[in-house]
Design a protein around this motif. Structure first.
Motif, PDB file in Angstrom:
ATOM      1  N   PRO A 106       0.826  -1.209   0.000  1.00 15.66           N
ATOM      2  CA  PRO A 106       0.000   0.000   0.000  1.00 15.66           C
ATOM      3  C   PRO A 106       0.867   1.270   0.000  1.00 15.66           C
ATOM      4  O   PRO A 106       1.903   1.312   0.662  1.00 15.66           O
ATOM      5  N   THR A 107       0.451   2.254  -0.766  1.00 16.66           N
ATOM      6  CA  THR A 107       1.130   3.548  -0.754  1.00 16.66           C
ATOM      7  C   THR A 107       0.374   4.467   0.192  1.00 16.66           C
ATOM      8  O   THR A 107      -0.822   4.687   0.002  1.00 16.66           O
ATOM      9  N   PRO A 108       1.072   5.013   1.207  1.00 20.72           N
ATOM     10  CA  PRO A 108       0.365   5.944   2.088  1.00 20.72           C
ATOM     11  C   PRO A 108      -0.049   7.193   1.311  1.00 20.72           C
ATOM     12  O   PRO A 108       0.581   7.529   0.311  1.00 20.72           O
ATOM     13  N   VAL A 109      -1.111   7.843   1.718  1.00 19.83           N
ATOM     14  CA  VAL A 109      -1.457   9.112   1.076  1.00 19.83           C
ATOM     15  C   VAL A 109      -0.440  10.157   1.521  1.00 19.83           C
ATOM     16  O   VAL A 109       0.242   9.992   2.544  1.00 19.83           O
ATOM     17  N   ILE A 110      -0.322  11.221   0.771  1.00 25.17           N
ATOM     18  CA  ILE A 110       0.718  12.220   1.024  1.00 25.17           C
ATOM     19  C   ILE A 110       0.592  12.819   2.431  1.00 25.17           C
ATOM     20  O   ILE A 110       1.581  13.153   3.072  1.00 25.17           O
TER      21      ILE A 110
ATOM     22  N   GLN B 256     -21.273   4.648  -2.557  1.00 30.96           N
ATOM     23  CA  GLN B 256     -20.788   5.493  -1.463  1.00 30.96           C
ATOM     24  C   GLN B 256     -19.511   6.206  -1.889  1.00 30.96           C
ATOM     25  O   GLN B 256     -18.439   5.912  -1.382  1.00 30.96           O
ATOM     26  N   PRO B 257     -19.621   7.124  -2.835  1.00 30.07           N
ATOM     27  CA  PRO B 257     -18.400   7.790  -3.298  1.00 30.07           C
ATOM     28  C   PRO B 257     -17.841   8.689  -2.194  1.00 30.07           C
ATOM     29  O   PRO B 257     -18.424   9.714  -1.882  1.00 30.07           O
ATOM     30  N   ASP B 258     -16.772   8.265  -1.594  1.00 31.67           N
ATOM     31  CA  ASP B 258     -16.213   8.999  -0.458  1.00 31.67           C
ATOM     32  C   ASP B 258     -14.702   9.005  -0.648  1.00 31.67           C
ATOM     33  O   ASP B 258     -14.024   8.047  -0.310  1.00 31.67           O
ATOM     34  N   VAL B 259     -14.208  10.052  -1.262  1.00 28.84           N
ATOM     35  CA  VAL B 259     -12.796  10.058  -1.653  1.00 28.84           C
ATOM     36  C   VAL B 259     -11.991  11.109  -0.900  1.00 28.84           C
ATOM     37  O   VAL B 259     -10.856  11.391  -1.235  1.00 28.84           O
ATOM     38  N   ARG B 260     -12.582  11.682   0.128  1.00 28.50           N
ATOM     39  CA  ARG B 260     -11.887  12.747   0.832  1.00 28.50           C
ATOM     40  C   ARG B 260     -11.099  12.173   2.008  1.00 28.50           C
ATOM     41  O   ARG B 260     -11.627  11.378   2.789  1.00 28.50           O
ATOM     42  N   TYR B 261      -9.849  12.572   2.099  1.00 28.50           N
ATOM     43  CA  TYR B 261      -9.015  12.119   3.220  1.00 28.50           C
ATOM     44  C   TYR B 261      -9.432  12.841   4.487  1.00 28.50           C
ATOM     45  O   TYR B 261      -9.454  14.060   4.540  1.00 28.50           O
ATOM     46  N   LYS B 262      -9.769  12.033   5.499  1.00 31.64           N
ATOM     47  CA  LYS B 262     -10.250  12.668   6.726  1.00 31.64           C
ATOM     48  C   LYS B 262      -9.347  12.360   7.907  1.00 31.64           C
ATOM     49  O   LYS B 262      -9.678  12.641   9.051  1.00 31.64           O
ATOM     50  N   GLY B 263      -8.181  11.739   7.616  1.00 33.86           N
ATOM     51  CA  GLY B 263      -7.282  11.378   8.693  1.00 33.86           C
ATOM     52  C   GLY B 263      -6.560  12.594   9.259  1.00 33.86           C
ATOM     53  O   GLY B 263      -6.852  13.730   8.892  1.00 33.86           O
ATOM     54  N   GLY B 264      -5.605  12.322  10.108  1.00 33.55           N
ATOM     55  CA  GLY B 264      -4.891  13.400  10.789  1.00 33.55           C
ATOM     56  C   GLY B 264      -3.947  14.138   9.861  1.00 33.55           C
ATOM     57  O   GLY B 264      -3.708  13.746   8.727  1.00 33.55           O
ATOM     58  N   HIS B 265      -3.412  15.186  10.329  1.00 33.45           N
ATOM     59  CA  HIS B 265      -2.486  16.027   9.583  1.00 33.45           C
ATOM     60  C   HIS B 265      -1.156  15.983  10.330  1.00 33.45           C
ATOM     61  O   HIS B 265      -0.969  16.670  11.322  1.00 33.45           O
ATOM     62  N   GLY B 266      -0.223  15.098   9.830  1.00 31.35           N
ATOM     63  CA  GLY B 266       1.104  15.035  10.425  1.00 31.35           C
ATOM     64  C   GLY B 266       1.135  14.311  11.743  1.00 31.35           C
ATOM     65  O   GLY B 266       0.169  13.792  12.224  1.00 31.35           O
TER      66      GLY B 266
END
Lengths: 491, 128
Positions: A9-13, A481-491
């Protein structure tokens, strides 16, 4: 077994982000700093800082390189996506588009300072006009679909000038979905005409559908099944006799260029997809271009401004065209795309243009001949692309979608599937002139092998692909369920 | 092999019709149609009170691979809409003749039902 590195898996930026990490050092401001709310209206101000990732430059480069390796593209392997014409985009196109004298132009430069750019646009227009067999052209439309829309507005403007805009436009049932959408956008009713058993427009059926409220007929040629509309001269005669106009969706001009010309076939209007026929890149976030060429009776209605040349070779823009449908694009169109198409045509030359079309036809004839004993061709071979049916695999519980997924394991992009709608379990493959006979053989071998696998081990095919970065995706859930927004933490 | 219940009527465009009262019919798509479409992701249905003619388009259905139109098997007025399939379109795949029904119509011209296919004729129509 070691995992396929592409399947890691490639982590998101955002997951690379660490607070305070920077790629560049920004110099101190040398003007007095003022609070943002003094400089901008409140409605333009954010309530919170944007969640931008904090990453050094090399992490950004590695991240996007890693993603690009997982992607499929024509620089990597065969891409037989029917209808889309995924031919190779020569790198010299990129070189010319980046020449400082072309790439660094500003659209607000005075016309006296951009004569070279205007000359390129003029010469491209002349070459496209010659290939299309038409009298006048606009390079403005930003894509094939906008070209269609401009064409439909030209039809409306023409008929309005005759006193009645008319109500209907006839489209065959094999047409691309943009055709009826365009017609409706231009205020017309789309009338669907059933194709005959050969997959072509039937002149008798057309004659019955024509009346004095038909503004025009949109007919892709070769059509979406890859078939040449061999009755085109009869069709053109019927349409013109009824006072209508004949529009060619030029999506498949790559099969005709240098061989015959839409204008000579009786068409009044044609749009040209530069990204299909003339090798400018497809998508990728970049713009497209869909020039529209017309016969002289439609020239007064073309979008403004029209590029003109005086006797001494000076170029200027003509805005004084009272019958024009108006402006359809900012400035003069997507210039960078025009440079690429110009380069492509100049590199090929007239003989090369003809050879390119012939090779595209030969490649498809070869591919079709190898596959047609196994995969059905309900409407027969097409010119530059063929529409196969995977319906014969149903008895093994295998659908076209399974064949497409299994193909990915062979390192090629899947053909277009389930389009056009008039072919059951459609597999629409277009090899283009790009591919060598060895590459075509690899593709055909894979297709034939999959047909054998479908018989002997259908479960294996149903669970494909095995080697791609991600396995079979839950496409239904992705659509529901189109849900493509990253909602994880920031840093 | 698709399920084609004996007690229903069918259109050539793959809608089924169930008579639930003398002048009220229930409409949906057939098992064959849902199988051909594959996973359904979106259904757009009319509102109660809207009127349609036989053969007129009354809604759209979107599967992963294509969007299709829904055609009225008989003319009439919409009296009830199955809102739960708009929220969970998979119900059409899982139970097309039951929970996956789409709309109920008050018939405008009950004679039109005579133009529809019975189970045997529909079975032949789909080649099964």
């Amino acid at each position: 077994m070691e995992q396929n590195p592409l399947q890691r898996p490639t982590p998101v930026i955002f997951e690379h982000s660490r607070e305070g990490r920077r790629g560049t050092k920004i110099p101190k401001t040398d003007v007095p700093a003022r609070p943002l709310d003094e400089l901008l209206p409140k409605s333009a101000l954010r309530k919170a800082q944007p969640a931008l990732p904090e990453v050094p430059e090399h992490e950004v480069v590695r991240h996007f390189t890693a993603i690009s390796l997982k992607n499929h593209h024509v620089d990597k392997a065969f891409y037989p996506l029917g209808s889309c014409t995924m031919k190779y985009n020569p790198k010299v196109n990129e070189l010319t588009a980046r020449l400082p004298g072309l790439g660094d132009l500003h659209p607000f430069q005075p016309t006296s300072g951009v004569q070279g750019a205007f000359r390129l646009m003029w010469e491209l227009g002349e070459m496209l006009r010659e290939i299309a067999g038409m009298d006048a052209i606009t390079l403005q439309p930003a894509a094939g679909a906008q070209g269609e829309f401009v064409g439909a507005l030209l039809i409306r403007a023409y008929h309005t000038a005759q006193g009645n805009p008319r109500k209907k436009i006839i489209i065959p049932d094999s047409a691309h979905g943009t055709n009826p959408a365009t017609v409706v956008m231009a205020g017309y009713e789309a009338v669907m005409l059933e194709s005959n058993a050969e997959g072509r427009m039937d002149p008798t059926a057309l004659e019955a559908a024509l009346d004095d409220e038909v503004a025009g007929v949109m007919l892709t040629n070769p059509n979406t099944l890859g078939k040449f509309e061999s009755e085109i001269e009869t069709i053109a005669g019927l349409v013109h006799e009824a006072g209508g106009l004949l529009y060619m969706d030029g999506a498949n001009l790559n099969a005709l260029m240098g061989i015959t010309r839409p204008g000579d076939l009786g068409y009044d209007i044609v749009h040209i997809n530069l990204h299909k026929t003339f090798s400018s890149p497809h998508g990728g976030g970049g713009p497209g271009a869909g020039p529209v060429a017309v016969k002289s009776h439609l020239a007064p209605y073309l979008p403004i401004p029209i590029l003109q040349r005086d006797e001494v070779g000076g170029y200027s823009l003509d805005w004084e065209r009272p019958d024009s449908i108006g402006k359809v694009h900012g400035f003069w169109g997507n210039f960078g795309v025009l440079v690429r198409a110009y380069t492509y045509i100049r590199m090929l030359g007239p003989d090369g243009v003809l050879d390119t079309a012939r090779t595209a036809l030969l490649n498809n004839a070869y591919m079709s001949a190898r596959l047609e004993g196994t995969y059905q061709l309900p409407y027969g071979r097409g010119m530059h692309e063929s529409v196969f049916s995977g319906a014969f695999l149903k008895e093994h519980g295998i659908r076209t979608l399974d064949v497409a997924k299994r193909l990915l394991d062979f390192g090629v992009h899947a053909p277009t599937v389930y389009f056009p709608l008039i072919v059951a379990e459609a597999i629409m493959a277009e090899p283009t002139e790009t591919e060598t006979v060895e590459e075509l053989d690899r593709f055909c071998d894979a297709m034939l092998q999959i047909a054998v696998e479908a018989k002997n081990d259908p479960e294996f095919v149903k669970n494909a692909p095995y080697t791609t970065p991600v396995r079979r995706l839950d496409e239904a859930r992705a659509n529901r369920q189109p849900d493509v927004r990253y909602k994880g933490g920031h840093g | 092999m698709s399920n084609v219940p004996e007690d229903l009527l069918y259109s050539e465009e793959h809608e089924f019709v169930r008579k639930i009262e003398d002048d009220i019919i229930e409409i949906g798509i057939t098992d064959y149609a849902q199988g051909e479409l594959g996973d359904i992701v979106f259904v757009s249905l009319p509102k109660v009170g809207e009127e349609f003619d036989q053969g007129q388009m009354f809604g759209t259905i979107e599967a992963v691979k294509a969007v299709s139109e829904l055609f009225c098997p008989a003319s009439g007025e919409v009296v009830e809409v199955n809102g739960s399939i708009e929220a969970d379109p998979a119900m059409v795949n899982n139970d097309p003749y039951g929970e996956g029904w789409m709309v109920r119509f008050k018939l405008g011209a009950p004679d039109e039902l005579d133009t529809l296919l019975n189970a045997e004729a529909y079975g032949q129509h789909i080649g099964e």
